[in-house]
Design an enzyme around this catalytic site. Structure first.
Site, mmCIF file in Angstrom:
data_model
loop_
_atom_site.group_PDB
_atom_site.id
_atom_site.type_symbol
_atom_site.label_atom_id
_atom_site.label_comp_id
_atom_site.label_asym_id
_atom_site.label_seq_id
_atom_site.Cartn_x
_atom_site.Cartn_y
_atom_site.Cartn_z
ATOM 1 N N CYS A 59 36.598 39.513 46.040
ATOM 2 C CA CYS A 59 37.390 39.089 44.877
ATOM 3 C C CYS A 59 37.011 37.658 44.497
ATOM 4 C CB CYS A 59 38.877 39.192 45.231
ATOM 5 S SG CYS A 59 39.942 38.425 44.018
ATOM 6 N N CYS B 38 39.852 35.130 44.998
ATOM 7 C CA CYS B 38 40.040 34.804 46.426
ATOM 8 C C CYS B 38 39.001 33.780 46.859
ATOM 9 C CB CYS B 38 39.908 36.051 47.298
ATOM 10 S SG CYS B 38 41.387 37.069 47.375
ATOM 11 N N THR C 200 41.036 41.696 33.436
ATOM 12 C CA THR C 200 39.654 41.968 33.875
ATOM 13 C C THR C 200 39.413 41.519 35.311
ATOM 14 O OG1 THR C 200 38.886 39.850 32.972
ATOM 15 C CG2 THR C 200 38.703 41.778 31.533
ATOM 16 N N HIS D 192 43.118 40.005 40.511
ATOM 17 C CA HIS D 192 43.833 39.084 41.409
ATOM 18 C C HIS D 192 44.798 38.377 40.459
ATOM 19 C CE1 HIS D 192 43.678 35.816 44.775
ATOM 20 N NE2 HIS D 192 44.548 35.383 43.858
ATOM 21 N N HIS E 170 46.911 36.357 37.992
ATOM 22 C CA HIS E 170 46.656 35.024 37.443
ATOM 23 C C HIS E 170 47.427 34.848 36.141
ATOM 24 C CE1 HIS E 170 43.553 37.745 35.874
ATOM 25 N NE2 HIS E 170 43.630 37.052 34.741
#
Ligand code: AMP
Ligand code: ZN
Length: 113
Positions: free
Chosen positions: A6, A9, A95, A98, A100
């Protein structure tokens, strides 16, 4: 939990460079690589959650910390007029999977008379 596949990450883990703005215990903020407004900053949890719904469900303490960092930055960088938005799911335009928040503003603080 950190997911090495990711991209966010890897930014949170400082393995991948980003233009950092600020960080807190559970969240980190950096400039969007492809800004759509004069202010366009992303705020993400350091731990991997695929979207804001999962973060809310799993870690309300991290959510609160992220919202505080996001609104503090928004008020610091903008005139006080801003959006903090979370695209959730492909059809909503997400897209990067994770969680955000996009902090966007048309009126940077230093451009207000
Ligand atoms: P979304 O479409 O809501 O998933 O938003 C993903 C955002 O991440 C987009 O605005 C991208 O420009 C931004 N982005 C993707 N990769 C990076 C990166 N390496 N550094 C900063 N922003 C990025
Ligand atoms: Zn992640």
């Amino acid at each position: 939990m950190i997911n090495s596949d990711c991209i966010f990450c890897r930014i949170a883990n400082k393995e991948l460079q980003a233009n950092l703005v600020a960080e807190s215990e559970h969240a980190i903020a950096f400039w969007d690589i492809s800004p759509r407004q004069p202010i366009h900053i992303l705020v993400i949890p350091k731990a991997h959650h695929k979207n804001i719904a999962e973060l809310t469900q799993n870690s309300p303490d991290q959510l609160l910390d992220l919202m505080k960092l996001g609104t503090d930055i928004a008020q610091d960088k903008s005139s006080g007029s801003f959006r903090l938005s979370f695209n959730t799911g492909e059809e909503a335009g997400q897209t990067v999977f994770h969680a955000h928040g996009h902090i966007t503003s048309r009126t940077p603080k230093d451009q207000v008379a």
